[in-house]
Structure formats: structure tokens, C-alpha cells
Design a protein around this motif. Sequence first.
Motif, PDB file in Angstrom:
ATOM      1  N   UNK A 206       0.786  -1.232   0.000  1.00  0.00           N
ATOM      2  CA  UNK A 206       0.000   0.000   0.000  1.00  0.00           C
ATOM      3  C   UNK A 206       0.816   1.279   0.000  1.00  0.00           C
ATOM      4  N   UNK A 207       2.033   1.250   0.572  1.00  0.00           N
ATOM      5  CA  UNK A 207       2.762   2.503   0.764  1.00  0.00           C
ATOM      6  C   UNK A 207       4.224   2.475   0.301  1.00  0.00           C
ATOM      7  N   UNK A 208       4.959   1.408   0.643  1.00  0.00           N
ATOM      8  CA  UNK A 208       6.386   1.404   0.306  1.00  0.00           C
ATOM      9  C   UNK A 208       6.614   1.340  -1.202  1.00  0.00           C
ATOM     10  N   UNK A 209       5.867   0.493  -1.892  1.00  0.00           N
ATOM     11  CA  UNK A 209       6.043   0.399  -3.346  1.00  0.00           C
ATOM     12  C   UNK A 209       5.663   1.699  -4.049  1.00  0.00           C
ATOM     13  N   UNK A 214       8.547   6.830  -6.911  1.00  0.00           N
ATOM     14  CA  UNK A 214       8.884   8.241  -7.110  1.00  0.00           C
ATOM     15  C   UNK A 214      10.390   8.474  -7.169  1.00  0.00           C
ATOM     16  N   UNK A 215      11.182   7.475  -6.777  1.00  0.00           N
ATOM     17  CA  UNK A 215      12.625   7.663  -6.720  1.00  0.00           C
ATOM     18  C   UNK A 215      13.307   7.432  -8.076  1.00  0.00           C
ATOM     19  N   UNK A 221      12.717  -3.650  -4.549  1.00  0.00           N
ATOM     20  CA  UNK A 221      12.974  -5.072  -4.787  1.00  0.00           C
ATOM     21  C   UNK A 221      13.211  -5.863  -3.502  1.00  0.00           C
ATOM     22  N   UNK A 222      13.559  -5.200  -2.404  1.00  0.00           N
ATOM     23  CA  UNK A 222      13.854  -5.944  -1.183  1.00  0.00           C
ATOM     24  C   UNK A 222      13.713  -5.066   0.060  1.00  0.00           C
ATOM     25  N   UNK A 258      15.540  -2.021  -7.741  1.00  0.00           N
ATOM     26  CA  UNK A 258      15.833  -2.846  -8.916  1.00  0.00           C
ATOM     27  C   UNK A 258      17.121  -2.442  -9.609  1.00  0.00           C
ATOM     28  N   UNK A 259      17.549  -1.194  -9.486  1.00  0.00           N
ATOM     29  CA  UNK A 259      18.787  -0.755 -10.152  1.00  0.00           C
ATOM     30  C   UNK A 259      20.020  -1.108  -9.326  1.00  0.00           C
ATOM     31  N   UNK A 260      19.835  -1.807  -8.205  1.00  0.00           N
ATOM     32  CA  UNK A 260      20.959  -2.219  -7.384  1.00  0.00           C
ATOM     33  C   UNK A 260      21.284  -1.262  -6.247  1.00  0.00           C
TER      34      UNK A 260
END
Length: 321
Positions: A206-209, A214-215, A221-222, A258-260
Amino acid sequence: MKRLALALMLTAGPLTAQQAPETAPSPEARPEGLATTEGEKAPTSVPSPEARPEGEEGLDTPEPTGDPAEAEAEAEAEAEAEAEVESATETEAEGGAEAAADAEAEGADTDEQDELPDTNAGARDSVPAMPERLAAPQSARDACRAELVALGARFEEGLPVEDPEVADCGIAHPLTLSRILPDVALEPPAPMRCETALALARWVEGFAIPAAERLGRGGLSAIRQGTVYNCRSRSSDPETLSEHAFGNAVDVMSFGFADGSEVRVQPRERDGTMAEAFQDTVRATACLDFTTVLGPGSDAAHADHLHLDVKERRGDFRLCQ
């Protein structure tokens, strides 16, 4: 002769009156309620105050001779003094009640600060150990697991977690969570109560994703955790067990993308970055799914992570700092 007889009569009259018996009973000696005899006059004296009927006291009390205005002023001053005493008493009582309520809130509702049974509770036959007291009924456990599956979480059910030395440590019905959502891993996987895993999954979805999107780092991813289950006492109270000891808490150390890249939890007050905005957002929204949220600034022990737990409190009270 007539003149002599008249003089004798005038002389005898006063003598008769003066020689009246001195032992005649006084009117006060008459029994109460006894009627006067024929020809005898009723006593004319006013009854003494002691004989006055109850409720009629003060009928014959003389009026005060002081100044009426001065007496009225004194009466008003006495009334005002009594009112001030009553008001002060009420204020003191209310202040004491408020102070007691504040003390109870501060003492009972801080991170891992609600008083818990002592660690020897399991040794007493009459009191089950904490894992059993926290265990949800089968129907609630089934519903919790079904919702986790619907969200796409991955987990394994295992045997009860127990501690050979502390009976109150452990998890009666644990599951080991490896993926919070299909695309978000929990690193490393850890055993916890189902209620904890479900709160984590709801918050991430609901919130973290949405905040991570926005970043511009390719998405969340984790979630990297530092502690989930751990049989230990609270950092603020060595005599009381932490919520980690029951599988109720997760310490989030960082967020992987996801970009590491990652955003580590750390003090970021007024650094003005998107990382600060992301950290503030996920921390604030976590209190909608967890009952305790602590992090940098709460105290020294939480300067490098977010402490999230699902401790039950009266009235669904939540502590978010």
C-alpha cells in the motif's frame, strides 16, 4: 364604732396578704401538661429556653446589634472563601487524575514498554507461556495465511519456535517469510507470527512500493531486516522481554531497488534529499499497519533502523515516533 371597725379591716387586709404561705408550689414546678385548678390563674411566665419545643429555637433571640452592612459583607467573604476552597480541591483532584493518566500512557505505551508477564510465567502451571497466550485460534490463522497467499507472499510453515531457557520466548505457529510480495524479497528470510508478516505485506503493497516509484530507481525489490525473532529483553528495560522475543517485530535496516541501489535507514533530518522524503514517507505510513513504529530520533537504540511491531494494546493504541 363604725370608724374603728373600718380601721381594723384596713389593717387586717395587708397582713393577710403578707402572711400567705411561702411554700406554695411555683408555676415552674407544675408537671408539664397539668391543667390549672378552678379559680387559679395560669402562670404568666415565659417558658425557659430548655422547655421550648424543638424547632422553635431562637424565636426570642435578640437581633444582633452590629452594623447589618458589615455582617452581610462578612457573610459574603465567608461564602467566597468556601467557594475558593471547593474550586481548589476540584482542580487538585482533576490535575491528579490527568497526571495519573499521563503517567499510565507514558509508562505503558512506549516501544516495547507495555508491562509483560515475567519470564518465569511459563513455569507456573496456572499461567500459559507467552507463545500460547498470543496464539490465534485456528480460524484466524487460516484467514491470515489465505490473505498472505492472495497478496503473493511466499512463506513456509514450521514447527513451534521455543527457547530451552526462557519459556515465554518463542512462536507457537510460526511461518518463515521469504518474499513479502512477488517482487519484493525479505532478506534474509525469517520466522515470525502470521500477523507480523501480514502487516508487513500490507504496508509494502500500500505505501512502500508507491513511494519507491517516485525515486526512479526501478522499483522496490527488497526489504533488508536486521532482527525479527530474537529471544532478548527490551533495550530500555532489561527485565522485560522485547516484542522480538514473540515474533511480533521486524527491524528494517534498508530498502533495495531494482537498479541495485539502496536507501539505508539513518538520521536524515533536513538533508533535503529524495532519500529523506522516502524514509519519512514509509516511516509515517507504517503506523497504519503496525502498532509501534520507531526509528532515528526516537532513541539511540533505533538510530539505524525502523522498529515495526504488532503489539496489541488497549483501545488499539499506537505508538509512532
